[in-house]
Design an enzyme around this catalytic site. Structure first.
Site, mmCIF file in Angstrom:
data_model
loop_
_atom_site.group_PDB
_atom_site.id
_atom_site.type_symbol
_atom_site.label_atom_id
_atom_site.label_comp_id
_atom_site.label_asym_id
_atom_site.label_seq_id
_atom_site.Cartn_x
_atom_site.Cartn_y
_atom_site.Cartn_z
ATOM 1 N N HIS A 69 -11.400 -5.419 7.343
ATOM 2 C CA HIS A 69 -11.932 -5.161 5.987
ATOM 3 C C HIS A 69 -12.856 -4.048 6.016
ATOM 4 O O HIS A 69 -13.291 -3.539 4.939
ATOM 5 C CB HIS A 69 -12.313 -6.532 4.925
ATOM 6 C CG HIS A 69 -11.268 -7.304 4.703
ATOM 7 N ND1 HIS A 69 -10.410 -7.872 5.525
ATOM 8 C CD2 HIS A 69 -11.134 -7.782 3.640
ATOM 9 C CE1 HIS A 69 -9.790 -8.790 4.890
ATOM 10 N NE2 HIS A 69 -9.920 -8.673 3.897
ATOM 11 N N GLU A 82 0.733 -1.054 -0.210
ATOM 12 C CA GLU A 82 0.071 -0.121 -0.019
ATOM 13 C C GLU A 82 0.844 1.229 0.056
ATOM 14 O O GLU A 82 0.834 2.078 -0.647
ATOM 15 C CB GLU A 82 -0.951 0.017 1.007
ATOM 16 C CG GLU A 82 -2.055 -0.929 1.122
ATOM 17 C CD GLU A 82 -1.786 -2.308 1.308
ATOM 18 O OE1 GLU A 82 -0.647 -2.655 1.892
ATOM 19 O OE2 GLU A 82 -2.796 -3.295 0.921
ATOM 20 N N ILE A 136 -5.801 0.736 4.390
ATOM 21 C CA ILE A 136 -5.092 2.018 4.254
ATOM 22 C C ILE A 136 -4.026 2.391 4.946
ATOM 23 O O ILE A 136 -3.024 3.610 4.621
ATOM 24 C CB ILE A 136 -6.322 3.115 4.254
ATOM 25 C CG1 ILE A 136 -5.860 4.297 3.054
ATOM 26 C CG2 ILE A 136 -6.549 3.873 5.645
ATOM 27 C CD1 ILE A 136 -6.996 5.460 2.873
#
Lengths: 325, 345
Positions: free
Chosen positions: A129, A60, A87
Site C-alpha cells: 500500500h 485498475e 497502480i
C-alpha cells in the site's frame, strides 16, 4: 479562505472543478458512497450524482482504460487509484495508451486525465500500500507527474492538472494527508505545473525534495542550521517536467546539492537530478551531489517502514557528507 | 450457429441484392489489398504486416452493419472493416510503412488508432461508449478482438464494466482459431468465446464468420439493441486466417495443411460469389471487372504510399505533449541542428 488539510484541499479542488466543468467526472473504487478510502471524494456524489462520481468495479486497468475512452471522446476523467501500490495492474494502460494517444494519433486525439494515487509510506498500511513509483512515470514520455507537499499546492496543482491537455499522474503524499492545515483560498486558483518552489532560502546547500519528504527535509534543514549550515530547500512540486531553471539557479547560488526521496535510491529520480546538475551547473559545484533515498529493498511491512524512508537524521547525515567533502 | 436473433428483426435487416454485390466487391478489394500488402512486405516496400485473408466476410459484414457515426477501436488486423468504415486504404499502407500518418483517421472517420497490445483497446471502447451514453448520443462503439485477447485481464475488465454500466458497446471477436501459434483449445477451456459473455451479464452470440450475411445480421441486431439502451453484446464470429499471424511468422510450423485447405473450402468470398451466381446477378465478366477495379483501387493507394513525401522530422516531437516541455523543445532544437527538418527533401 479556510484552513484545510491536504486531503480537504483535494476534495475542494475536485468540487470546484466539477462545478465549473461538467465534463469532469470522478471514477474509481469506493469513490462514491464511501467518499474514497481516504475520503478524498467525500460528499461529491451527493452533490454531483452517481453518473459523475462513479463507483467502479475493482479493476485498475479497467478504470484507466475506460478513462482513455472517456477522455478521447471529450470527457475529463479523474480516475482514482486507491494506493500507488495498486497502480501496477494499470501500468500497461498508462504506458501503452494514456501517454501515447496524442503522439500516436499526431494530435487527432488527446487523452487529458488526472490519475490520482496516494503514494509513499508512513501510514502503517498493509503490504503493497505504500510504494513511491514516481520514477517509472517520469521515465515515460507523454505524461506529466505532479506531487504536491502542501494543501495550498495540492488544490492549485490539481486544478492546473485538470486544465492541462496532457495526462497527469497526481501523486498525493498520504503520510501528510491530515498532518497539518493551512490557508487555502476558496474557489478557483491554480499553481502552475512545471514550477518548483524555494520553500526555505539558504546559502550553503540546495536540498531538492517533494511530497512526503519535504517536511522531513525542512526538519533536517533545522538540524543543519545548528551546525551553521544554511540549507536551501526546494520543493519540486512537478516531477515531470522538472523545473530545470529553478534547480540550476539554486545550485549555482549554493554550490552544493542533495536530493532526497522516499523511493529506492538506485535509478530513482535523484539520479536524474544529479545528471541534470552535472549537465547544467558542474562548474558551480564544490562537492559531488548527494542522494538520500529509500533503501533498495521492497517497501517493508510497517514495523520497518520508518527505517526505510529517510528521516531527518539520515538526511542530516547526507547533508554533512556533502558539506564535509 | 447464431442464436438469439429475432427472426422478424433478421428479415427486416436482410440486405438487397445491390448491397450484396457491394459487399462482394468490398470483400475482393480487401483480399486483393491484403495479398498486395504481403507482397509489398516481401519486396521490402513495407514493414511487417498482419494479413487477414480468410476474415473478409467477418469484417465486411460487420462494417456494413454499422453507421458512419459509430466508433471503431481496432486491433492491427482490422484493415477490412476499417476501409468499409471510411479509412483510406493509403493510410493503412502508411501505417505498415512505419509512418505516423498511418495512425490517423481523417476527421469524420470514427476510428481510433490501432491497438497493438492485446485486449487493451477494449476498456477504451467501453469508455468511449460510456461517454456517448453520458451525452445521450445515438452512437455504438465497437471494440475488436481476437480469440487470444479473451485470455487477457483487460478483456474481462472491459466486459465487466460494459455489463455493470449497460453501455452501448459491441465486442466483436473474430475467432480465427489461433493466437499466433496457440490454438483455441489451449487458449480457453470453454467450448466457445460467446459463452464467456454470460459471466458478465452481457449477451453473447456466435455466428459463422465466413457468412457475410450472418455477420451483418448479428452486428445489426446487436447495434440496434445497443442504440435502444439494451446494453452490450459479445459477438463471436467464427472464422480462420488462411495465412500467418504476420509476415514475420510461418504458420506451417504449427498448422497442418489439410486443416488450412478444409477452411479454404469455407471461404466467405467464394460462398458469396456462389450466392450471387445462384441469384443470377453475377457473371464471369462482372467477376473479372470487379477484380480489375479492386486492382486499380489498391494500386492507387500503393502509389500514394510510395510517393508520400519524407516524414517531417518535427513529428517526432510535436505531438508528444499538448504543451511541449522546455527540455523537449531543447531536444527538438538539437535534432534540427543535426538532421534538419526533413520533409520535402
Amino acid at each position: 479562505m479556510a484552513r484545510l488539510n491536504l486531503i480537504q484541499a483535494i476534495t475542494d479542488g475536485l468540487r470546484v472543478a466539477m462545478r465549473e466543468d461538467e465534463r469532469v467526472l470522478v471514477l474509481g473504487e469506493d469513490v462514491g458512497v464511501n467518499g474514497g478510502v481516504f475520503r478524498a471524494t467525500e460528499g461529491l456524489q451527493a452533490e454531483f450524482g452517481s453518473e459523475r462520481v462513479v463507483d467502479t468495479p475493482l479493476a485498475e486497468a479497467g478504470i484507466i482504460g475506460a478513462s482513455v475512452g472517456l477522455a478521447v471522446q471529450g470527457m475529463r476523467p479523474v480516475p482514482e487509484l486507491q494506493f500507488a501500490g495498486f497502480i501496477y495492474p494499470a501500468v500497461e494502460q498508462i504506458v501503452c495508451h494514456v501517454s501515447r494517444v496524442r503522439m500516436r494519433s499526431q494530435g487527432r486525439f488527446s487523452c487529458p486525465m488526472v490519475i490520482r494515487a496516494p503514494y509513499g509510506g508512513g501510514i502503517r498500511a498493509p503490504e503493497l500500500h505504500g510504494d513511491s513509483p514516481e520514477a517509472f512515470f517520469v521515465h515515460q514520455p507523454g505524461l506529466q507527474v505532479v506531487c504536491p507537499s502542501s494543501p495550498y499546492d495540492a488544490k492549485g496543482l490539481l486544478l492546473a492538472a485538470l486544465e492541462a491537455d496532457d495526462p497527469v499522474i497526481f501523486f498525493e503524499p498520504m503520510r501528510i494527508y491530515r498532518a497539518f492545515k493551512e490557508e487555502v483560498p476558496d474557489g478557483h486558483y491554480t499553481v502552475p505545473i512545471g514550477q518548483a518552489k524555494v520553500v526555505r532560502a539558504g546559502t550553503h546547500l540546495s536540498l531538492f525534495a517533494w511530497g512526503t519528504m519535504l517536511r522531513v527535509s525542512l526538519e533536517a534543514a533545522e538540524l543543519a542550521k545548528q551546525q551553521g549550515w544554511e540549507v536551501e530547500v526546494v520543493d519540486l512540486r512537478t516531477l515531470s517536467p522538472l523545473d530545470r531553471d529553478t534547480i540550476l539557479a539554486s545550485v549555482e547560488k549554493t554550490g552544493r546539492a542533495l536530493v532526497v526521496h522516499e523511493a529506492p535510491k538506485t535509478a530513482g529520480l535523484g539520479a536524474e537530478i544529479v545528471a541534470l546538475i552535472n549537465e547544467g551547473a558542474l562548474l558551480s559545484l564544490e562537492a559531488p551531489v548527494g542522494r538520500v533515498g529509500g533503501y533498495d529493498v521492497p517497501q517493508p511491512l510497517f514495523a520497518l517502514e520508518d527505517l526505510h524512508a529517510p528521516d531527518a537524521l539520515r538526511i542530516m547525515h547526507g547533508i554533512a557528507n556533502v558539506m564535509n567533502f | 450457429m447464431m442464436n438469439r436473433i429475432d427472426q422478424e428483426q433478421a428479415d427486416a435487416n436482410t440486405v438487397s441484392t445491390d448491397q450484396l454485390i457491394d459487399m462482394y466487391r468490398w470483400m475482393i478489394t480487401v483480399r486483393h489489398f491484403d495479398r498486395r500488402a504481403v507482397h509489398l512486405q516481401r519486396s521490402g516496400r513495407i514493414g511487417t504486416y498482419a494479413p487477414l485473408e480468410g476474415q473478409e466476410a467477418a469484417q465486411v459484414g460487420c462494417g456494413f452493419a454499422l453507421e458512419k457515426r459509430d466508433w471503431l477501436f481496432p486491433t492491427y488486423r482490422e484493415h477490412g472493416v476499417s476501409m468499409v468504415h471510411g479509412l483510406p486504404m493509403a493510410t493503412i499502407f502508411l501505417y505498415w510503412n512505419g509512418r505516423p500518418e498511418g495512425c490517423i483517421s481523417p476527421r469524420g472517420v470514427n476510428i481510433f488508432p490501432i491497438a497493438v497490445p492485446i485486449a487493451t483497446q477494449l476498456p477504451h471502447a467501453v469508455g468511449a461508449a460510456w461517454a456517448s451514453k453520458l451525452r445521450g448520443e445515438d452512437t455504438v462503439t465497437v471494440g475488436f478482438l481476437g480469440d487470444g485477447a479473451t485470455s487477457e485481464g483487460d478483456f474481462h475488465e472491459a466486459m465487466n464494466f460494459a455489463g455493470v454500466f449497460k453501455l452501448p458497446v459491441l465486442f466483436f471477436c473474430q475467432n480465427n482459431g489461433y493466437a499466433i501459434s496457440v490454438p483455441l483449445a489451449k487458449q480457453t477451456a470453454t467450448e466457445t468465446i460467446a459463452e464467456k459473455a454470460a459471466a458478465y451479464g452481457v449477451e453473447g452470440i456466435r455466428v459463422d464468420g465466413n457468412d457475410v450475411l450472418a455477420v451483418y445480421e448479428a452486428v445489426k441486431w446487436a447495434a440496434d439493441k445497443a442504440r435502444s439502451g439494451g446494453g452490450p453484446t459479445l459477438i463471436e464470429a467464427v472464422t480462420y486466417r488462411f495465412g500467418s499471424h504476420t509476415t514475420a511468422d510461418d504458420h506451417t510450423r504449427y498448422r497442418a495443411s489439410d486443416e488450412v485447405e478444409a477452411w479454404r473450402e469455407k471461404d466467405g468470398i467464394e460462398r458469396l460469389r456462389r450466392t450471387l451466381v445462384e441469384r443470377g446477378v453475377w457473371s464471369d465478366e462482372l467477376e473479372s471487372d470487379a477484380w480489375e477495379r479492386a486492382d486499380r483501387t489498391v494500386q492507387r493507394a500503393i502509389d500514394e504510399m510510395l510517393s508520400a513525401p519524407p516524414v517531417d522530422h518535427n513529428r517526432l516531437f510535436d505531438y508528444a505533449y499538448a504543451k511541449l516541455p522546455q527540455q523537449l523543445q531543447d531536444q527538438r532544437e538539437e535534432m534540427r541542428t543535426l538532421y534538419g527538418d526533413g520533409g520535402g527533401k
